[in-house]
Each structure stands twice: as C-alpha cells, then as structure tokens.
Design a protein around this motif. Structure first.
Motif, PDB file in Angstrom:
ATOM      1  N   ASP A 123       0.827  -1.217   0.000  1.00  0.00           N
ATOM      2  CA  ASP A 123       0.000   0.000   0.000  1.00  0.00           C
ATOM      3  C   ASP A 123       0.854   1.257   0.000  1.00  0.00           C
ATOM      4  O   ASP A 123       0.551   2.222  -0.712  1.00  0.00           O
ATOM      5  CB  ASP A 123      -0.949   0.004   1.203  1.00  0.00           C
ATOM      6  N   ALA A 124       1.925   1.254   0.783  1.00  0.00           N
ATOM      7  CA  ALA A 124       2.800   2.431   0.839  1.00  0.00           C
ATOM      8  C   ALA A 124       3.501   2.658  -0.494  1.00  0.00           C
ATOM      9  O   ALA A 124       3.593   3.792  -0.974  1.00  0.00           O
ATOM     10  CB  ALA A 124       3.828   2.268   1.959  1.00  0.00           C
ATOM     11  N   VAL A 125       3.983   1.587  -1.108  1.00  0.00           N
ATOM     12  CA  VAL A 125       4.667   1.706  -2.399  1.00  0.00           C
ATOM     13  C   VAL A 125       3.687   2.179  -3.469  1.00  0.00           C
ATOM     14  O   VAL A 125       3.995   3.076  -4.258  1.00  0.00           O
ATOM     15  CB  VAL A 125       5.322   0.368  -2.797  1.00  0.00           C
ATOM     16  N   ARG A 126       2.498   1.598  -3.472  1.00  0.00           N
ATOM     17  CA  ARG A 126       1.483   2.010  -4.454  1.00  0.00           C
ATOM     18  C   ARG A 126       1.150   3.498  -4.292  1.00  0.00           C
ATOM     19  O   ARG A 126       1.025   4.232  -5.267  1.00  0.00           O
ATOM     20  CB  ARG A 126       0.216   1.158  -4.318  1.00  0.00           C
ATOM     21  N   ALA A 127       1.026   3.970  -3.056  1.00  0.00           N
ATOM     22  CA  ALA A 127       0.705   5.374  -2.811  1.00  0.00           C
ATOM     23  C   ALA A 127       1.818   6.290  -3.308  1.00  0.00           C
ATOM     24  O   ALA A 127       1.548   7.348  -3.886  1.00  0.00           O
ATOM     25  CB  ALA A 127       0.454   5.602  -1.323  1.00  0.00           C
ATOM     26  N   LEU A 128       3.055   5.908  -3.104  1.00  0.00           N
ATOM     27  CA  LEU A 128       4.175   6.724  -3.575  1.00  0.00           C
ATOM     28  C   LEU A 128       4.230   6.776  -5.099  1.00  0.00           C
ATOM     29  O   LEU A 128       4.442   7.839  -5.685  1.00  0.00           O
ATOM     30  CB  LEU A 128       5.495   6.194  -3.014  1.00  0.00           C
ATOM     31  N   ILE A 129       4.016   5.635  -5.733  1.00  0.00           N
ATOM     32  CA  ILE A 129       4.046   5.596  -7.198  1.00  0.00           C
ATOM     33  C   ILE A 129       2.857   6.355  -7.772  1.00  0.00           C
ATOM     34  O   ILE A 129       2.970   7.008  -8.816  1.00  0.00           O
ATOM     35  CB  ILE A 129       4.099   4.146  -7.705  1.00  0.00           C
ATOM     36  N   ALA A 130       1.729   6.318  -7.076  1.00  0.00           N
ATOM     37  CA  ALA A 130       0.522   7.002  -7.554  1.00  0.00           C
ATOM     38  C   ALA A 130       0.717   8.513  -7.651  1.00  0.00           C
ATOM     39  O   ALA A 130      -0.020   9.185  -8.379  1.00  0.00           O
ATOM     40  CB  ALA A 130      -0.660   6.680  -6.649  1.00  0.00           C
ATOM     41  N   ARG A 131       1.702   9.051  -6.976  1.00  0.00           N
ATOM     42  CA  ARG A 131       2.002  10.482  -7.099  1.00  0.00           C
ATOM     43  C   ARG A 131       2.556  10.824  -8.473  1.00  0.00           C
ATOM     44  O   ARG A 131       2.480  11.963  -8.914  1.00  0.00           O
ATOM     45  CB  ARG A 131       3.029  10.896  -6.052  1.00  0.00           C
ATOM     46  N   GLU A 132       3.128   9.815  -9.135  1.00  0.00           N
ATOM     47  CA  GLU A 132       3.801  10.017 -10.419  1.00  0.00           C
ATOM     48  C   GLU A 132       3.096   9.363 -11.600  1.00  0.00           C
ATOM     49  O   GLU A 132       3.310   9.760 -12.741  1.00  0.00           O
ATOM     50  CB  GLU A 132       5.227   9.443 -10.347  1.00  0.00           C
ATOM     51  N   ALA A 133       2.307   8.315 -11.314  1.00  0.00           N
ATOM     52  CA  ALA A 133       1.739   7.520 -12.417  1.00  0.00           C
ATOM     53  C   ALA A 133       0.462   6.820 -11.963  1.00  0.00           C
ATOM     54  O   ALA A 133       0.282   6.567 -10.771  1.00  0.00           O
ATOM     55  CB  ALA A 133       2.763   6.475 -12.870  1.00  0.00           C
ATOM     56  N   PRO A 134      -0.398   6.475 -12.923  1.00  0.00           N
ATOM     57  CA  PRO A 134      -1.576   5.675 -12.575  1.00  0.00           C
ATOM     58  C   PRO A 134      -1.118   4.273 -12.176  1.00  0.00           C
ATOM     59  O   PRO A 134      -0.165   3.742 -12.743  1.00  0.00           O
ATOM     60  CB  PRO A 134      -2.384   5.639 -13.878  1.00  0.00           C
ATOM     61  N   THR A 135      -1.765   3.682 -11.190  1.00  0.00           N
ATOM     62  CA  THR A 135      -1.324   2.373 -10.693  1.00  0.00           C
ATOM     63  C   THR A 135      -2.295   1.240 -11.009  1.00  0.00           C
ATOM     64  O   THR A 135      -2.202   0.171 -10.425  1.00  0.00           O
ATOM     65  CB  THR A 135      -1.070   2.437  -9.172  1.00  0.00           C
ATOM     66  N   ASP A 136      -3.211   1.470 -11.938  1.00  0.00           N
ATOM     67  CA  ASP A 136      -4.164   0.416 -12.308  1.00  0.00           C
ATOM     68  C   ASP A 136      -3.468  -0.815 -12.867  1.00  0.00           C
ATOM     69  O   ASP A 136      -3.960  -1.938 -12.696  1.00  0.00           O
ATOM     70  CB  ASP A 136      -5.171   0.935 -13.333  1.00  0.00           C
ATOM     71  N   ASN A 137      -2.350  -0.620 -13.540  1.00  0.00           N
ATOM     72  CA  ASN A 137      -1.628  -1.743 -14.154  1.00  0.00           C
ATOM     73  C   ASN A 137      -0.406  -2.163 -13.339  1.00  0.00           C
ATOM     74  O   ASN A 137       0.551  -2.688 -13.871  1.00  0.00           O
ATOM     75  CB  ASN A 137      -1.190  -1.377 -15.571  1.00  0.00           C
ATOM     76  N   LEU A 138      -0.471  -1.944 -12.034  1.00  0.00           N
ATOM     77  CA  LEU A 138       0.611  -2.335 -11.137  1.00  0.00           C
ATOM     78  C   LEU A 138       0.141  -3.480 -10.265  1.00  0.00           C
ATOM     79  O   LEU A 138      -0.905  -3.401  -9.621  1.00  0.00           O
ATOM     80  CB  LEU A 138       1.020  -1.149 -10.252  1.00  0.00           C
ATOM     81  N   GLU A 139       0.900  -4.558 -10.271  1.00  0.00           N
ATOM     82  CA  GLU A 139       0.584  -5.685  -9.391  1.00  0.00           C
ATOM     83  C   GLU A 139       1.839  -6.118  -8.655  1.00  0.00           C
ATOM     84  O   GLU A 139       2.950  -5.899  -9.126  1.00  0.00           O
ATOM     85  CB  GLU A 139      -0.021  -6.857 -10.158  1.00  0.00           C
ATOM     86  N   PHE A 140       1.636  -6.704  -7.491  1.00  0.00           N
ATOM     87  CA  PHE A 140       2.740  -7.149  -6.659  1.00  0.00           C
ATOM     88  C   PHE A 140       2.718  -8.663  -6.532  1.00  0.00           C
ATOM     89  O   PHE A 140       1.660  -9.269  -6.469  1.00  0.00           O
ATOM     90  CB  PHE A 140       2.646  -6.541  -5.267  1.00  0.00           C
ATOM     91  N   VAL A 141       3.915  -9.240  -6.466  1.00  0.00           N
ATOM     92  CA  VAL A 141       4.078 -10.668  -6.257  1.00  0.00           C
ATOM     93  C   VAL A 141       5.067 -10.830  -5.112  1.00  0.00           C
ATOM     94  O   VAL A 141       6.148 -10.245  -5.126  1.00  0.00           O
ATOM     95  CB  VAL A 141       4.627 -11.366  -7.521  1.00  0.00           C
ATOM     96  N   HIS A 142       4.669 -11.594  -4.105  1.00  0.00           N
ATOM     97  CA  HIS A 142       5.560 -11.827  -2.970  1.00  0.00           C
ATOM     98  C   HIS A 142       6.714 -12.711  -3.418  1.00  0.00           C
ATOM     99  O   HIS A 142       6.507 -13.755  -4.034  1.00  0.00           O
ATOM    100  CB  HIS A 142       4.799 -12.503  -1.814  1.00  0.00           C
ATOM    101  N   ALA A 143       7.924 -12.270  -3.124  1.00  0.00           N
ATOM    102  CA  ALA A 143       9.115 -13.032  -3.503  1.00  0.00           C
ATOM    103  C   ALA A 143      10.000 -13.215  -2.289  1.00  0.00           C
ATOM    104  O   ALA A 143      10.467 -12.248  -1.696  1.00  0.00           O
ATOM    105  CB  ALA A 143       9.892 -12.296  -4.593  1.00  0.00           C
ATOM    106  N   ASP A 144      10.205 -14.462  -1.912  1.00  0.00           N
ATOM    107  CA  ASP A 144      11.117 -14.790  -0.814  1.00  0.00           C
ATOM    108  C   ASP A 144      12.472 -15.085  -1.455  1.00  0.00           C
ATOM    109  O   ASP A 144      12.748 -16.218  -1.838  1.00  0.00           O
ATOM    110  CB  ASP A 144      10.606 -15.969  -0.019  1.00  0.00           C
ATOM    111  N   LEU A 145      13.267 -14.072  -1.599  1.00  0.00           N
ATOM    112  CA  LEU A 145      14.556 -14.215  -2.286  1.00  0.00           C
ATOM    113  C   LEU A 145      15.626 -14.851  -1.413  1.00  0.00           C
ATOM    114  O   LEU A 145      16.710 -15.161  -1.882  1.00  0.00           O
ATOM    115  CB  LEU A 145      15.040 -12.855  -2.791  1.00  0.00           C
ATOM    116  N   LEU A 146      15.326 -15.049  -0.141  1.00  0.00           N
ATOM    117  CA  LEU A 146      16.288 -15.643   0.776  1.00  0.00           C
ATOM    118  C   LEU A 146      15.963 -17.099   1.102  1.00  0.00           C
ATOM    119  O   LEU A 146      16.711 -17.762   1.801  1.00  0.00           O
ATOM    120  CB  LEU A 146      16.345 -14.830   2.078  1.00  0.00           C
ATOM    121  N   GLY A 147      14.820 -17.590   0.610  1.00  0.00           N
ATOM    122  CA  GLY A 147      14.398 -18.954   0.907  1.00  0.00           C
ATOM    123  C   GLY A 147      15.201 -20.001   0.154  1.00  0.00           C
ATOM    124  O   GLY A 147      15.962 -19.720  -0.753  1.00  0.00           O
ATOM    125  N   ASP A 148      15.022 -21.222   0.591  1.00  0.00           N
ATOM    126  CA  ASP A 148      15.710 -22.352  -0.058  1.00  0.00           C
ATOM    127  C   ASP A 148      15.045 -22.747  -1.344  1.00  0.00           C
ATOM    128  O   ASP A 148      13.935 -22.734  -1.576  1.00  0.00           O
ATOM    129  CB  ASP A 148      15.745 -23.552   0.886  1.00  0.00           C
TER     130      ASP A 148
END
Length: 65
Positions: free
Chosen positions: A40-65
């Motif tokens: 939500d915080a990232v989306r709000a910051l980006i929304a100041r500069e661009a529309p976020t309708d085409n923004l999606e997030f995917v959880h990535a555990d980059l430290l997992g096995d």
C-alpha cells in the motif's frame, strides 16, 4: 493488452522511478516485493507520479531455499 515488465527492488528509489515511468509509458508492471504489508505504501508513492491500475505485486522470498 499492454506489454508486461517485471521490476525487482520496487521499494527503493530507482525501482519506484522505473515502475512509474513504465506505467506512464503504458506498460503493465509486475513487481516483486519481500514484505507484502509494504504494498500500500509503495502504491501510494508511485501514484504520485503515475496511474497504478496496471501495477501488481508478487511476494518473492529471495532468501528462501
């Protein structure tokens, strides 16, 4: 459908700027994020500069096995 790009590091300054520019250019942005509560915080910051309708997030555990 617009072209899809993936952005890693979207919580950082460069990642947010790249995502905002891509969204303004009409791309669909799929961003990896390690901490889902930050979405939500990232989306709000980006929304100041661009529309976020085409923004999606995917959880990535980059430290997992």
């Amino acid at each position: 459908m617009s072209a899809l790009i993936t952005v890693t590091g979207i919580t950082g300054f460069v990642g947010m700027r790249i995502a905002a520019q891509a969204l303004n250019d009409g791309y669909h942005v799929r961003a990896t994020i390690r901490t889902p509560p930050q979405e939500d915080a990232v989306r709000a910051l980006i929304a100041r500069e661009a529309p976020t309708d085409n923004l999606e997030f995917v959880h990535a555990d980059l430290l997992g096995d």
